[in-house]
Write a protein that holds these residues in place. Sequence first.
Motif, PDB file in Angstrom:
ATOM      1  N   LEU A 296     -31.565 -21.079   5.543  1.00 24.88           N
ATOM      2  CA  LEU A 296     -31.321 -21.996   4.425  1.00 24.88           C
ATOM      3  C   LEU A 296     -30.539 -23.230   4.877  1.00 24.88           C
ATOM      4  N   CYS A 297     -30.796 -24.330   4.203  1.00 22.64           N
ATOM      5  CA  CYS A 297     -30.115 -25.581   4.510  1.00 22.64           C
ATOM      6  C   CYS A 297     -28.601 -25.423   4.352  1.00 22.64           C
ATOM      7  N   GLU A 298     -27.889 -25.725   5.428  1.00 27.71           N
ATOM      8  CA  GLU A 298     -26.430 -25.546   5.407  1.00 27.71           C
ATOM      9  C   GLU A 298     -25.747 -26.557   4.502  1.00 27.71           C
ATOM     10  N   LEU A 299     -26.257 -27.748   4.445  1.00 25.57           N
ATOM     11  CA  LEU A 299     -25.638 -28.778   3.615  1.00 25.57           C
ATOM     12  C   LEU A 299     -25.862 -28.498   2.138  1.00 25.57           C
ATOM     13  N   CYS A 300     -27.057 -28.043   1.793  1.00 20.01           N
ATOM     14  CA  CYS A 300     -27.342 -27.716   0.387  1.00 20.01           C
ATOM     15  C   CYS A 300     -26.440 -26.585  -0.091  1.00 20.01           C
ATOM     16  N   GLN A 301     -26.171 -25.628   0.777  1.00 17.87           N
ATOM     17  CA  GLN A 301     -25.329 -24.490   0.394  1.00 17.87           C
ATOM     18  C   GLN A 301     -23.896 -24.915   0.157  1.00 17.87           C
TER      19      GLN A 301
ATOM     20  N   VAL B 247     -30.077 -23.649  -3.101  1.00 18.98           N
ATOM     21  CA  VAL B 247     -30.740 -22.774  -2.141  1.00 18.98           C
ATOM     22  C   VAL B 247     -32.061 -23.415  -1.752  1.00 18.98           C
ATOM     23  N   ARG B 248     -32.084 -23.933  -0.531  1.00 18.07           N
ATOM     24  CA  ARG B 248     -33.292 -24.605  -0.080  1.00 18.07           C
ATOM     25  C   ARG B 248     -33.496 -24.266   1.400  1.00 18.07           C
ATOM     26  N   VAL B 249     -34.714 -23.972   1.738  1.00 22.74           N
ATOM     27  CA  VAL B 249     -35.005 -23.612   3.125  1.00 22.74           C
ATOM     28  C   VAL B 249     -34.935 -24.858   3.992  1.00 22.74           C
TER      29      VAL B 249
ATOM     30  N   ILE C  63     -30.703 -27.999   8.490  1.00 20.25           N
ATOM     31  CA  ILE C  63     -30.738 -28.685   7.197  1.00 20.25           C
ATOM     32  C   ILE C  63     -32.166 -28.955   6.740  1.00 20.25           C
ATOM     33  N   CYS C  64     -32.288 -29.325   5.482  1.00 22.93           N
ATOM     34  CA  CYS C  64     -33.607 -29.580   4.917  1.00 22.93           C
ATOM     35  C   CYS C  64     -33.955 -31.075   5.046  1.00 22.93           C
ATOM     36  N   ARG C  65     -35.174 -31.374   4.738  1.00 31.84           N
ATOM     37  CA  ARG C  65     -35.653 -32.749   4.840  1.00 31.84           C
ATOM     38  C   ARG C  65     -34.827 -33.709   3.972  1.00 31.84           C
ATOM     39  N   GLU C  66     -34.517 -33.271   2.753  1.00 31.72           N
ATOM     40  CA  GLU C  66     -33.770 -34.132   1.837  1.00 31.72           C
ATOM     41  C   GLU C  66     -32.408 -34.504   2.416  1.00 31.72           C
ATOM     42  N   CYS C  67     -31.708 -33.489   2.939  1.00 32.83           N
ATOM     43  CA  CYS C  67     -30.385 -33.750   3.497  1.00 32.83           C
ATOM     44  C   CYS C  67     -30.488 -34.611   4.754  1.00 32.83           C
ATOM     45  N   ALA C  68     -31.543 -34.390   5.530  1.00 37.83           N
ATOM     46  CA  ALA C  68     -31.729 -35.186   6.741  1.00 37.83           C
ATOM     47  C   ALA C  68     -31.919 -36.652   6.383  1.00 37.83           C
TER      48      ALA C  68
END
Length: 101
Positions: free
Chosen positions: A33-38, A45-47, A71-76
Amino acid sequence: MSRWDHGGKTTSQRGYGTQHQRIREQLKREVILCELCQRKTPPVVRVGCIADHIVSLAKGGTGDRSNYQWICRECADEKDAHDRGKPLKPKPRIGPSGWPE
Ligand SMILES: [Zn+2]
């Protein structure tokens, strides 16, 4: 055009080597899971899908596992925009009269 075509850039084109690939596989398996989203409030919760350098290589970061986050695409994209820095807008200085000097 597909949104899911890896962004048109391969990791090797960005100068990453096999160690990066190895760490990426490891994060994908272990972190998932994306560390930043968590860390968001409330947590999302996002992969994740990107092995990101916490401190970018350009800023002296290392290619060690400890300098990676998953991290996920959004956070990147968010981080990318932040790292690139927005053009600094000169703030007008406000004088004692309340008007820009
Ligand atoms: Zn995220």
